[in-house]
Structure formats: C-alpha cells, structure tokens
Write a protein that holds these residues in place. Structure first.
Motif, PDB file in Angstrom:
ATOM      1  N   MET A   1       1.545  -2.626  -3.881  1.00 56.45           N
ATOM      2  CA  MET A   1       0.328  -1.943  -3.478  1.00 56.45           C
ATOM      3  C   MET A   1       0.095  -0.722  -4.353  1.00 56.45           C
ATOM      4  SD  MET A   1       0.298  -2.111   0.637  1.00 56.45           S
ATOM      5  CE  MET A   1       2.010  -2.495   0.893  1.00 56.45           C
ATOM      6  N   ARG A   2      -1.142  -0.469  -4.645  1.00 55.66           N
ATOM      7  CA  ARG A   2      -1.494   0.684  -5.456  1.00 55.66           C
ATOM      8  C   ARG A   2      -2.745   1.321  -4.892  1.00 55.66           C
ATOM      9  NH1 ARG A   2      -0.449  -1.557 -11.645  1.00 55.66           N
ATOM     10  NH2 ARG A   2       1.357  -2.806 -11.135  1.00 55.66           N
ATOM     11  N   GLY A   3      -2.999   2.571  -5.267  1.00 58.37           N
ATOM     12  CA  GLY A   3      -4.213   3.247  -4.859  1.00 58.37           C
ATOM     13  C   GLY A   3      -5.051   3.584  -6.069  1.00 58.37           C
ATOM     14  N   PHE A   4      -6.015   4.430  -5.911  1.00 63.43           N
ATOM     15  CA  PHE A   4      -6.897   4.815  -6.996  1.00 63.43           C
ATOM     16  C   PHE A   4      -6.686   6.287  -7.331  1.00 63.43           C
ATOM     17  CE2 PHE A   4      -9.557   1.406  -5.003  1.00 63.43           C
ATOM     18  CZ  PHE A   4      -9.408   0.499  -6.045  1.00 63.43           C
ATOM     19  N   ALA A   5      -6.837   6.643  -8.580  1.00 63.92           N
ATOM     20  CA  ALA A   5      -6.687   8.032  -9.016  1.00 63.92           C
ATOM     21  C   ALA A   5      -8.034   8.725  -9.035  1.00 63.92           C
ATOM     22  CB  ALA A   5      -6.056   8.079 -10.405  1.00 63.92           C
ATOM     23  N   TRP A   6      -8.045   9.947  -8.578  1.00 71.00           N
ATOM     24  CA  TRP A   6      -9.265  10.766  -8.599  1.00 71.00           C
ATOM     25  C   TRP A   6      -9.275  11.578  -9.877  1.00 71.00           C
ATOM     26  CZ3 TRP A   6     -13.875  12.406  -7.466  1.00 71.00           C
ATOM     27  CH2 TRP A   6     -14.213  13.725  -7.683  1.00 71.00           C
ATOM     28  N   THR A   7     -10.357  11.528 -10.625  1.00 66.87           N
ATOM     29  CA  THR A   7     -10.492  12.289 -11.852  1.00 66.87           C
ATOM     30  C   THR A   7     -11.800  13.055 -11.819  1.00 66.87           C
ATOM     31  OG1 THR A   7      -9.350  10.504 -13.013  1.00 66.87           O
ATOM     32  CG2 THR A   7     -10.428  12.159 -14.364  1.00 66.87           C
ATOM     33  N   ILE A   8     -11.800  14.302 -12.302  1.00 67.06           N
ATOM     34  CA  ILE A   8     -13.005  15.119 -12.298  1.00 67.06           C
ATOM     35  C   ILE A   8     -13.720  14.976 -13.635  1.00 67.06           C
ATOM     36  CG2 ILE A   8     -13.910  17.462 -12.113  1.00 67.06           C
ATOM     37  CD1 ILE A   8     -11.478  18.128 -10.407  1.00 67.06           C
ATOM     38  N   PHE A   9     -14.993  14.667 -13.589  1.00 64.18           N
ATOM     39  CA  PHE A   9     -15.808  14.570 -14.795  1.00 64.18           C
ATOM     40  C   PHE A   9     -17.070  15.408 -14.616  1.00 64.18           C
ATOM     41  CE2 PHE A   9     -13.749  11.114 -17.081  1.00 64.18           C
ATOM     42  CZ  PHE A   9     -13.058  10.444 -16.083  1.00 64.18           C
ATOM     43  N   THR A  10     -17.545  15.989 -15.719  1.00 63.35           N
ATOM     44  CA  THR A  10     -18.826  16.677 -15.659  1.00 63.35           C
ATOM     45  C   THR A  10     -19.960  15.704 -15.950  1.00 63.35           C
ATOM     46  OG1 THR A  10     -18.591  17.307 -17.987  1.00 63.35           O
ATOM     47  CG2 THR A  10     -17.841  18.880 -16.335  1.00 63.35           C
ATOM     48  N   VAL A 204      -8.194   1.290   0.324  1.00 67.85           N
ATOM     49  CA  VAL A 204      -8.198   0.071  -0.490  1.00 67.85           C
ATOM     50  C   VAL A 204      -6.764  -0.251  -0.873  1.00 67.85           C
ATOM     51  CG1 VAL A 204      -9.079  -1.074  -2.552  1.00 67.85           C
ATOM     52  CG2 VAL A 204     -10.470   0.664  -1.420  1.00 67.85           C
ATOM     53  N   ASP A 205      -6.295  -1.403  -0.405  1.00 70.68           N
ATOM     54  CA  ASP A 205      -4.959  -1.882  -0.700  1.00 70.68           C
ATOM     55  C   ASP A 205      -5.058  -2.955  -1.781  1.00 70.68           C
ATOM     56  OD1 ASP A 205      -1.990  -2.313   0.148  1.00 70.68           O
ATOM     57  OD2 ASP A 205      -2.877  -4.321   0.207  1.00 70.68           O
ATOM     58  N   LEU A 206      -4.328  -2.783  -2.878  1.00 66.66           N
ATOM     59  CA  LEU A 206      -4.352  -3.748  -3.971  1.00 66.66           C
ATOM     60  C   LEU A 206      -3.087  -4.586  -3.942  1.00 66.66           C
ATOM     61  CD1 LEU A 206      -5.681  -1.544  -6.924  1.00 66.66           C
ATOM     62  CD2 LEU A 206      -6.970  -2.855  -5.233  1.00 66.66           C
ATOM     63  N   GLY A 207      -3.242  -5.886  -4.139  1.00 70.14           N
ATOM     64  CA  GLY A 207      -2.094  -6.788  -4.128  1.00 70.14           C
ATOM     65  C   GLY A 207      -2.318  -7.993  -5.009  1.00 70.14           C
ATOM     66  N   ILE A 208      -1.390  -8.917  -4.981  1.00 69.45           N
ATOM     67  CA  ILE A 208      -1.458 -10.090  -5.852  1.00 69.45           C
ATOM     68  C   ILE A 208      -2.212 -11.233  -5.192  1.00 69.45           C
ATOM     69  CG2 ILE A 208      -0.072 -11.853  -7.011  1.00 69.45           C
ATOM     70  CD1 ILE A 208       2.030  -9.724  -7.498  1.00 69.45           C
ATOM     71  N   VAL A 209      -1.822 -11.603  -3.976  1.00 64.41           N
ATOM     72  CA  VAL A 209      -2.529 -12.689  -3.286  1.00 64.41           C
ATOM     73  C   VAL A 209      -3.961 -12.265  -2.984  1.00 64.41           C
ATOM     74  CG1 VAL A 209      -2.604 -14.118  -1.209  1.00 64.41           C
ATOM     75  CG2 VAL A 209      -0.417 -13.652  -2.333  1.00 64.41           C
ATOM     76  N   ASN A 210      -4.113 -11.066  -2.452  1.00 69.40           N
ATOM     77  CA  ASN A 210      -5.440 -10.490  -2.231  1.00 69.40           C
ATOM     78  C   ASN A 210      -5.590  -9.287  -3.148  1.00 69.40           C
ATOM     79  OD1 ASN A 210      -6.123 -12.279  -0.032  1.00 69.40           O
ATOM     80  ND2 ASN A 210      -4.657 -11.109   1.186  1.00 69.40           N
ATOM     81  N   ILE A 211      -6.486  -9.388  -4.106  1.00 71.23           N
ATOM     82  CA  ILE A 211      -6.595  -8.331  -5.106  1.00 71.23           C
ATOM     83  C   ILE A 211      -7.015  -7.012  -4.483  1.00 71.23           C
ATOM     84  CG2 ILE A 211      -8.972  -8.967  -5.719  1.00 71.23           C
ATOM     85  CD1 ILE A 211      -8.328  -8.082  -8.559  1.00 71.23           C
ATOM     86  N   ALA A 212      -7.831  -7.060  -3.427  1.00 71.47           N
ATOM     87  CA  ALA A 212      -8.234  -5.836  -2.743  1.00 71.47           C
ATOM     88  C   ALA A 212      -8.534  -6.136  -1.288  1.00 71.47           C
ATOM     89  CB  ALA A 212      -9.451  -5.212  -3.417  1.00 71.47           C
ATOM     90  N   CYS A 287       4.833  -0.994  19.134  1.00 74.50           N
ATOM     91  CA  CYS A 287       3.676  -1.012  20.025  1.00 74.50           C
ATOM     92  C   CYS A 287       3.042  -2.389  20.179  1.00 74.50           C
ATOM     93  CB  CYS A 287       2.624  -0.008  19.559  1.00 74.50           C
ATOM     94  SG  CYS A 287       1.768  -0.491  18.024  1.00 74.50           S
ATOM     95  N   GLY A 288       3.471  -3.343  19.374  1.00 77.90           N
ATOM     96  CA  GLY A 288       2.954  -4.701  19.496  1.00 77.90           C
ATOM     97  C   GLY A 288       1.660  -4.975  18.756  1.00 77.90           C
ATOM     98  N   THR A 289       1.138  -3.990  18.039  1.00 75.71           N
ATOM     99  CA  THR A 289      -0.088  -4.205  17.268  1.00 75.71           C
ATOM    100  C   THR A 289       0.114  -5.311  16.243  1.00 75.71           C
ATOM    101  OG1 THR A 289      -0.851  -1.931  17.539  1.00 75.71           O
ATOM    102  CG2 THR A 289      -1.699  -3.152  15.635  1.00 75.71           C
ATOM    103  N   THR A 290      -0.835  -6.246  16.193  1.00 77.05           N
ATOM    104  CA  THR A 290      -0.774  -7.358  15.252  1.00 77.05           C
ATOM    105  C   THR A 290      -2.089  -7.433  14.493  1.00 77.05           C
ATOM    106  OG1 THR A 290       0.704  -8.611  16.707  1.00 77.05           O
ATOM    107  CG2 THR A 290      -0.435  -9.847  14.974  1.00 77.05           C
ATOM    108  N   MET A 291      -1.986  -7.583  13.178  1.00 77.74           N
ATOM    109  CA  MET A 291      -3.195  -7.706  12.363  1.00 77.74           C
ATOM    110  C   MET A 291      -2.822  -8.257  10.996  1.00 77.74           C
ATOM    111  SD  MET A 291      -4.052  -3.745  11.252  1.00 77.74           S
ATOM    112  CE  MET A 291      -3.766  -3.070  12.897  1.00 77.74           C
ATOM    113  N   HIS A 292      -3.841  -8.505  10.187  1.00 77.10           N
ATOM    114  CA  HIS A 292      -3.608  -8.915   8.808  1.00 77.10           C
ATOM    115  C   HIS A 292      -2.805  -7.817   8.104  1.00 77.10           C
ATOM    116  CE1 HIS A 292      -4.336  -9.973   4.628  1.00 77.10           C
ATOM    117  NE2 HIS A 292      -4.857 -11.129   5.019  1.00 77.10           N
ATOM    118  N   ALA A 293      -1.755  -8.211   7.396  1.00 76.56           N
ATOM    119  CA  ALA A 293      -0.847  -7.227   6.807  1.00 76.56           C
ATOM    120  C   ALA A 293      -1.546  -6.308   5.804  1.00 76.56           C
ATOM    121  CB  ALA A 293       0.327  -7.948   6.132  1.00 76.56           C
ATOM    122  N   ASP A 294      -2.440  -6.863   5.000  1.00 78.74           N
ATOM    123  CA  ASP A 294      -3.109  -6.025   4.004  1.00 78.74           C
ATOM    124  C   ASP A 294      -4.140  -5.094   4.631  1.00 78.74           C
ATOM    125  OD1 ASP A 294      -1.577  -7.181   2.056  1.00 78.74           O
ATOM    126  OD2 ASP A 294      -3.111  -8.614   1.405  1.00 78.74           O
TER     127      ASP A 294
END
Length: 320
Positions: A1-10, A204-212, A287-294
């Motif tokens: 899993m990866r996230g996105f980087a924040w960059t400042i631009f003018t 936004v979760d990035l992965g191989i089976v599901n790209i996002a 707690c028993g919560t069940t959902m899609h892992a991604d």
C-alpha cells in the motif's frame, strides 16, 4: 500500500493540444522536417553512444556543424535535436536506475544498453520560440521547416485552449504526426489556486490486485495491468495525475505512512495480523467489523491524513 505525496507549487504545467490544418504543400514540408530532424537525431545518438559523451555541453560541439550541413537544419533546430538526444539518454538512465528495464545482466536491460537510442522518422520534434510563433487570435502558426519558414498554418482548438496559449504558454511546443493528422502540443503554466481548508478527506489505498480503492467504497481493479507495467507506470502515473488534478482545483494531497493500514480496524483501531483474513476480506477480531480489506485500508489512510493535517504534520501552502 502506498499514499500520495503533497507538493507545493506556485504554478501547474498543462499541455494544450491543437490540431493543425496544413495545405498539402505545408504537410509535405512538415513531414520532411520531421524526417530530417529524426535522421539527425539518430546520427547524434550514434556519436553519443560510441563516444560515451551524453552531456549536451560536451556532445553539441562534436556534432553541431555536421548536423547543420548534412541534414539541412538551421542553427536552432540543430540545437534542439542535440537536446532531444541528451534527454532520451537521460530518460534511459533514469529507467535503468529505477529498475524499469530489469536487473543488471537481464535481457531487457542488455538490449537497451547495447545499442544507440533510435528515433522513428515521424517522431515528435520540439520547437522553441525562435522556430515557432503563435497567432492565437488568428488561429495560425508560423514554423520553421527544411523548406523555409511556413506562415499562416491554420489550427483548431477551443476558445479556452486558445486563450491559454495566448496568455500562459511557456517554453517549447512539440510537433506531432499521429494517425495522419498534425498536432502541436503547447506547454502552458497556470497559477495554482489557494488550497482550501479541507472539510473531510478521501483515503486512497494503492495495491496490485486493485490499483486504487477509495474510502467511499470505490474499487478500481488492476488485474489487466502486467506486473512490470504496474510497478513502472501505475503507482507513479496515478499519483502524478491525482496531484496534477488536485493542484488545479486547490485540493491538498497528503502522503501518510501506510504501515499496518491493512491490519488495523478502521472502526475500533484494533490492530492484528489476523484481522486480514485474505486478500479481499477484513474481519476485526475485537469488534467484529467486516468489510472489503482495501476499503478498510483506505479508511485508515483517510483517518491518518485528517490527523496529520490537524496536527500540522504536513507542509501547508502559504496563505499570502
């Protein structure tokens, strides 16, 4: 899993495409110019490969005179050809360093390193303001060719695109022949709006089976992507596209540490490796919560982004 980087631009750079409508004679001249430029580029590439000199300052004196005389190029197009070749070798080096061509000794990397970079006769060519001028209000361009300067080549585009070209175009424009049609791709720089204070976040979760997978439950499959294409393209390109669109809209993008987002429950925060039942299923042992892992992972990313922003743990643009 990866996230996105924040960059400042003018400013944010965008590419505006316009379609040219050359006469038969103009089209022939444009085609001849692309052929000459790319044949010259192949010559320069061979010299760079054989000599090992791939820096522009070192390569240009070695080839400049021959490129002008042999390929009928004027001074500035000759310079642009040399830069084009140097940029191509820089891109090759970057791909090798990133592992996009496989490991050292691998067949793909050996093939790429064993011969000069080759340019198709119809490959795109960059023109700067000394070789190309725009008359946006008249919807025409003037461009240098091997047959002389061609004036009054008509182009078509939207009113918005024409205004951006007139007011915000910067740097080079690329001449492109695609499926028998001629285009110019112009680089424009647009001011970035002030970033608004977010009311909520979209994880936004990035992965191989599901790209996002997003925290609102949207799942984008990555099954059709080949493994090597996924690693060399999808993460970097998707992240770049998201940042680009976000910058234009004044929306902040925050990178978060993805550690344990696949094992942590987004409802009660309990973290355990067995919470991740399989690739697609998350079931919290507490707690028993069940959902899609991604989806669960993307909701954890959402929470972390909100927390990082609240704590001031990420760079924020100036309000002035």
């Amino acid at each position: 899993m990866r996230g996105f980087a924040w960059t400042i631009f003018t400013v944010v750079k965008i590419t505006v495409r316009v379609k040219l409508e050359p006469s038969a004679y103009q089209a022939d001249a444009l085609a001849a110019t692309l052929r000459a430029c790319n044949r010259a580029a192949n010559y320069v590439s061979e010299v760079a490969f054989e000599s090992g000199e791939k820096r522009r300052n070192g390569l240009q004196p070695m080839v400049y005179r021959h490129v002008k005389d042999e390929f009928n190029l004027s001074a500035q197009p000759a310079v642009r050809v040399v830069k084009k070749v140097c940029d191509a070798y820089a891109t090759l080096r970057a791909n090798i360093r990133a592992g996009n061509l496989g490991p050292k000794g691998g067949s793909r990397r050996n093939k790429a390193e064993s011969k000069p970079v080759v340019f198709r006769e119809g490959a795109a060519q960059a023109f700067d303001d000394r070789c190309l001028s725009w008359q946006a209000d008249q919807r025409t361009v003037s461009i240098w060719t091997t047959a002389g300067r061609l004036k009054g080549i008509r182009f078509v585009c939207s009113e918005r695109a024409a205004k951006m070209i007139a007011d915000q175009r910067q740097g080079e424009s690329d001449l492109v022949l695609r499926d028998g049609a001629w285009y110019l791709f112009a680089t424009c720089e647009l001011p970035v709006p002030l970033v608004a204070e977010p009311a909520d976040w979209l994880g936004v979760d990035l992965g191989i089976v599901n790209i996002a997978t997003t925290s609102d439950g949207t799942v984008l499959s990555g099954r059709r992507l080949e493994r090597y294409r996924f690693h060399s393209w999808a993460f970097a390109q998707l992240g770049a596209f998201v940042e680009y669109k976000a910058q234009r809209a004044g929306v902040p993008v925050v990178h978060v540490n993805p550690a344990n987002t696949s094992r942590q429950c987004s409802a009660c925060w309990h973290t355990h490796r067995q919470n991740r039942v399989d690739q697609a299923t998350f079931a919290c042992r507490a707690c028993g919560t069940t959902m899609h892992a991604d989806v669960n992972g993307s909701r954890n990313i959402r929470h972390r982004a909100a927390d990082a922003w609240k704590r001031g743990a990420v760079d924020r643009p100036s309000s002035t």
